[in-house]
Enzyme design. Structure first.
Site, PDB file in Angstrom:
ATOM      1  N   GLU A   1       0.816  -1.217   0.000  1.00  0.00           N
ATOM      2  CA  GLU A   1       0.000   0.000   0.000  1.00  0.00           C
ATOM      3  C   GLU A   1       0.849   1.266   0.000  1.00  0.00           C
ATOM      4  OE1 GLU A   1      -4.115  -1.454   2.040  1.00  0.00           O
ATOM      5  OE2 GLU A   1      -2.593  -0.731   3.427  1.00  0.00           O
TER       6      GLU A   1
ATOM      7  N   ASP B   1      -8.569  -8.639   4.278  1.00  0.00           N
ATOM      8  CA  ASP B   1      -8.250  -7.551   5.204  1.00  0.00           C
ATOM      9  C   ASP B   1      -9.306  -7.399   6.295  1.00  0.00           C
ATOM     10  OD1 ASP B   1      -6.933  -5.490   6.363  1.00  0.00           O
ATOM     11  OD2 ASP B   1      -7.450  -3.996   4.858  1.00  0.00           O
TER      12      ASP B   1
ATOM     13  N   GLU C   1     -12.687  -1.652  11.966  1.00  0.00           N
ATOM     14  CA  GLU C   1     -12.598  -0.972  10.677  1.00  0.00           C
ATOM     15  C   GLU C   1     -13.714  -1.394   9.726  1.00  0.00           C
ATOM     16  OE1 GLU C   1      -8.851  -1.559   8.690  1.00  0.00           O
ATOM     17  OE2 GLU C   1      -9.496  -0.515   6.869  1.00  0.00           O
TER      18      GLU C   1
END
Lengths: 718, 718
Positions: free
Chosen positions: A304, A378, A406
């Site tokens: 990332e 993820d 998240e």
């Protein structure tokens, strides 16, 4: 005398009720007076005096903790004295009259790790002993937990050592105090006022972690800033390390791979360059001069956009081993994250970590742990276990769980994550035949690993209640307990936490335990049922976004993952598709390759399934999708109704607080159902089944919603 | 009976000590049991029953507050009853037996504003009355304050109305919860969880403000984001307004001038464009539909890059009056900031606001207040009063103070700001001859203004103690008290706050009052002595930066303000210089033009003074500069030593907390002295006097310090 006693009882009762405001502010450590009169009497009888070793900061902490806890829980001031019986004795070296018991104690002590402890009822006394001060501290908290949860203590024979070595929180906290994916306010590290100002929160944080056996904390975000490695920040880190040390909590930092260039003035960060190697060695030595028990580095490299060894044509092994060499003389470790995926790799993102890391098995230095997320994408509400677990017999693999929500509704959704963690830990990799469960990889027993660990991405922030949602505390708590013992059941943890935090009243504990255990499946149902994943809105990850299709790279979109079309929905990861199934051991791969054998909860993870596909209940996939979303909503409504029955058992503020949060959760569960079903309907071209409540708004409406200031967004300076 | 009483006393004592943790967490509102036994007995005697009007949310709040306060302060449960005497009666309509007293009460009532109240001892009772519920609430808090500070209550005859109408906090809070120039954590407004989730803090905030008479709050930063005017945010604003309403607290928003383009889809924001006017009218109507008592808009226009009417060749009057027209039907107001300065104006920045606004006197609509900072630069540790005060007889001017310590050491320096506020309010403008003090401009009496107000830029954040430094609470408190009555002395406020917050023990109050009163001058001495200003480091404004010379514009540098050269130092603003002095009334201008008559505290503000200039004490300017910096440092050392003597009177945690903060303040006071003196020495080329402690490091070292993550920096999205 009687009157004074009465008054004292009254006094203690008050302290326990009032001193700490909302009970959730003091986490699971507010020692309420024992509710059950019989149990209280037994405890008072059993603990008539205490004798606790002195002579270190840790031992002082134990003394304070025990006195505070007994004062409030037992409603009596317990004298310090070494009596013949009915004593609580906490000491590293126990001298007993009976030689026999003493030697059996020695034998048991010898089998403990340095952090382990014994709690034994011997000769009418309760004895907590261990090899180290920290072991004593852990044993003390274990014993206090028995009292808090009103367990019998008359015949104890507890032998405990942690099953993993490195039990760490990962704080994705930035130096500007924003927290990436943080939903409980901001970072509890106030870098600006460190090192001089020691916030009381730092001490409470260390105490809470010690109470559940967490022994390390990575202070900074994996999307790292090199500045934390400069002298003025090292001084601040030292101040925190000094606070944490007596609680057995080691400090770790994230190492930005390009730091030698950014703060070292070098022209490269190539791990094979001798100047770079020297820079890291000197930097590491510098840190250890300030923090002699510094834990080591956590690194996110070449993922990332983060810099890493691949920028110089080198490998993860080159990068990790360079840092490991610098840390080795100080007994420090490297936690090297396996969360990598490249925009230049057109294959299934789910396959990349395995493809990139498994070939390096056996090449990492012996103080390197490869830190692997629980699933290959993820931290989704549900993922099958990561295929790397069990696939690197020569390499210590560390579990990375995400405690912060998240992808699970931020801190306004009640979700009990130990249920998710348990599902992963109990998954069978079949790497060494049946019963090769992930827990055995994590604790090292499957391949006889010495270095083991578990990391949890923290959900902790500046909010009064620490975690935004008061029930978020259960996830911090549960992570710590599972890091200590990955074989604990989520039910045990739920019950323990409820009793510690709110009440030991069965009328509260039983229904709430059911609610907790159910809560994770509920979220899966209203967000990503039947194996769907990564269909949230972009960037902030708040709310549904199955329509996300234009991003910097395809594997950041939603359409990449659900692949809905006129035929069906789901990601074909079988041999006919991306063949990600081949990364699992044969029995597992075989199961996932066959749609009929694939558990329905993973259906759309592994298969592209026709809308009309008939499922086990005889209904079509489309109708099942609709009904599962509806079930999710209905189950939140049940949570609301259960909560309303709990009002008598908790404080007014706590009741109101959770009631408001549940109203948000219910609203958002409906939002997920409505937005996703309307979106997918474009492809299925089928009516909603009658049992599904009709969406309140149009798809266009849901697609128009924007949340530029949703919390937890990645920092702008990154 | 006796025993029960004893127990009850004990119970109450405990609540008061324990229920709220650190006393500073509950601000000045934790009702400690009355310490003085005689006073306690008097109070118990005087208040044997209470009778409080019911029937509204505000009246409910009064009932709760009084019961809670009396329970803990008087150690007795006071029955609700309408007795003949020794009663506390709180009611809008008081029926008394004696016709005479009743009519005198009516006369006094008639003279009150809607927010005013009477507290009178009549016929053996204590009566609090007013025209409105909010007046009663203010009167109640006043009465409770008398008890908290242990004042006699046997012969009360208090008639109070606020001297200004609009008493507002300005929150420079961004929608992402960062706070520009905020040093107490982050914004207490959790926009993400609004409107459903009502944080207990919102209620405590409203209560605290009501207790000191603050009646409005501007929720958002003057560097505004138009999104707060969109429907989803208006819904959140409504939720806050609903919480605040019963506490008499109105909600205001900042209006971004370009909002019609950013969220309204228009091509212009020209205030004379009819579409733009219509957009603002409709937007305003929309807000009032949700918030019927919405206060109005605060606007920063054409300043520091913010959009405004000048972008379209229009004036501040055009802009303000357009918004005023939209608000007028709803009784809303515009607070239009005079803090403007242009990079295209090469004249002295200190002159620009006056030059730009004074010519418009009389042209603003009658629901516009022009909001003027206390000084012409920007909230420096010391500035002469702003020349606009008194210079616009036809225009209501509102005072803007900064409570947050942007230029006064952030929240780690103990500075009692009411002393600064008092200095400004007591400054004589001479606009209508002697005694035309600024306070008379602010309360409207100088030019017979109806609309009056005072704004304070809030120092409030998510920190447990609200303001970062526990003594920052005194500045919030003092601002509120001065907004209510601009003629209060800082000594009165200091004593009141200390007694409310910590202790009524004279051995604590007296030395601490001295410390508070001295603290502001101390900061001036170690930061910007003798009229120096704006010599802090750039951007974050943390620490010294007299060397700052390269910025986007000259008036953002330090050298622009101190103008140090080989001859001397200081900004010549006399007739021979920028002639900023001409903006003051003649007697003031004459004083400032003459170096001998200029008070030494403003010396370098108005004059460029040779290094060898001989000052009143016979020493040179250079030596005075050095000695004043040194005095600043010495005085912080005295603060430390005073604080150490206070240990017996406060909690251990509070003592330790302030001790740590003072150690930061001392370190930074030395830093300021060393950095500034080394820097200025380059120009003076003179040795440091012997009395000045030598700098520990080199000028290069101080210049090398960088603080990219200092708190309170302006938002990145701006």
């Amino acid at each position: 005398m009687k009157k004074a006693q009465h008054l004292f009882v009254f006094y203690l009762l008050l302290i326990s009720q009032l001193s700490l405001g909302n009970s959730t502010d003091s986490l699971w450590l507010h020692y309420r007076t024992i509710e059950n009169k019989k149990v209280l009497k037994d405890y008072q009888q059993a603990i008539q005096s205490i004798s606790i070793q002195k002579g270190s900061e840790t031992l002082d902490i134990i003394n304070e903790e025990v006195k505070h806890a007994l004062n409030t829980m037992l409603q009596q001031k317990t004298p310090t004295a070494n009596k013949n019986s009915n004593s609580l004795i906490i000491s590293k070296s126990i001298s007993l009259k009976s030689g026999k018991n003493s030697s059996s104690l020695s034998n048991e002590l010898a089998q403990l790790t340095d952090e382990g402890y014994l709690i034994q009822s011997i000769e009418g006394n309760t004895i907590i002993t261990s090899k180290t001060d920290i072991g004593l501290l852990y044993g003390t908290f274990h014993f206090l937990r028995l009292l808090q949860t009103e367990q019998p203590i008359d015949d104890l024979s507890i032998v405990q050592s942690p099953k993993t070595q490195i039990r760490v929180l990962n704080h994705w906290d930035n130096l500007d105090r924003t927290v990436e994916r943080g939903y409980a306010g901001f970072s509890i590290w106030n870098w600006h006022t460190l090192p001089e100002y020691i916030d009381q929160r730092y001490i409470e944080y260390a105490r809470a972690n010690a109470s559940i056996g967490i022994n390390g904390t990575v202070l900074t975000n994996v999307n790292a800033n090199a500045l934390v490695l400069t002298p003025s920040y090292i001084e601040k880190v030292k101040a925190l390390a000094d606070v944490f040390r007596p609680y057995g909590l080691k400090v770790y930092l994230t190492a930005r791979f390009s730091a030698p260039m950014e703060i070292g003035g070098l022209k490269t960060a190539d791990p094979l360059n001798s100047e770079v190697q020297k820079w890291w060695q000197q930097k590491t030595d510098e840190i250890y001069r300030s923090v002699p028990d510094f834990g080591g580095f956590l690194v996110k490299a070449n993922s990332e956009g983060q810099p890493g060894p691949q920028n110089y044509g080198r490998t993860h092994v080159d990068g990790a081993n360079m840092l490991a060499k610098a840390l080795k003389p100080h007994n420090g470790i490297v936690m090297w994250r396996a969360f990598v995926y490249s925009e230049h790799d057109p294959s299934d993102r789910a396959k990349q970590a395995y493809s990139e890391f498994v070939p390096f098995d056996g090449q990492f230095a012996d103080n390197v742990l490869v830190q692997v997320k629980n699933g290959a994408i993820d931290f989704q509400p549900r993922e099958p276990f990561h295929p790397m677990f069990g696939a690197m017999p020569q390499t210590p693999l560390m579990m990375e769980f995400q405690i912060t929500q998240e992808y699970l509704g931020f801190s306004t959704h009640l979700v009990f994550l130990p249920k998710l963690f348990e599902e992963v830990l109990q998954s069978d990799t079949y790497r060494k035949g049946k019963e090769s469960i992930v827990a055995k990889v994590v604790d090292g027993t499957l391949h006889n690993k010495k270095l083991t660990g578990m990391a949890g991405v923290a959900n902790i922030g500046t909010d009064d209640n620490w975690t935004g949602h008061p029930f978020g505390q259960a996830n911090w708590y549960g992570f710590g307990r599972l890091a200590w013992d990955p074989y604990l059941s989520s039910e045990e943890i739920a019950e323990e936490w409820l009793r510690l935090t709110f009440s030991t009243n069965e009328d509260f504990v039983e229904p709430m335990k059911k609610l907790l255990i159910q809560s994770r499946e509920t979220v899966v149902k209203y967000m990503t049922p039947l194996g769907l994943h990564h269909i949230m809105d972009a960037h902030h990850h708040y709310g549904p976004g199955p329509w996300i299709s234009k991003m910097g790279r395809p594997d950041w979109t939603s359409v990449y993952y659900h692949k809905a079309d006129s035929i069906g929905i789901g990601f074909d990861r079988t041999t006919s598709g991306s063949n990600a199934t081949s990364q699992y051991a044969d029995p597992v791969a075989a199961q996932f390759n066959n749609i009929s054998n694939t558990p329905q909860k993973y259906l759309l993870w592994f298969h592209h399934v026709p809308w009309d596909y008939q499922m086990l209940n005889g209904k079509t996939l489309w109708n099942n999708l609709a009904l599962t979303y509806q079930e999710g909503v209905d189950e939140v409504e049940e949570m609301v109704s259960t909560w309303h029955k709990m009002e008598p058992y908790i404080s007014k503020l706590e009741f109101k607080e959770v009631e408001m949060l549940l109203s948000i959760q219910l609203k958002e569960a409906k939002w997920w159902k409505n937005a996703c079903m309307l979106y997918f309907q474009q492809f299925s071209d089928k009516p909603f089944p009658a049992e599904m409540e009709k969406p309140e708004k149009s798809l266009e409406y849901y697609q128009s919603l924007k949340f530029p200031f949703a919390p937890g967004i990645r920092p702008k300076w990154d």
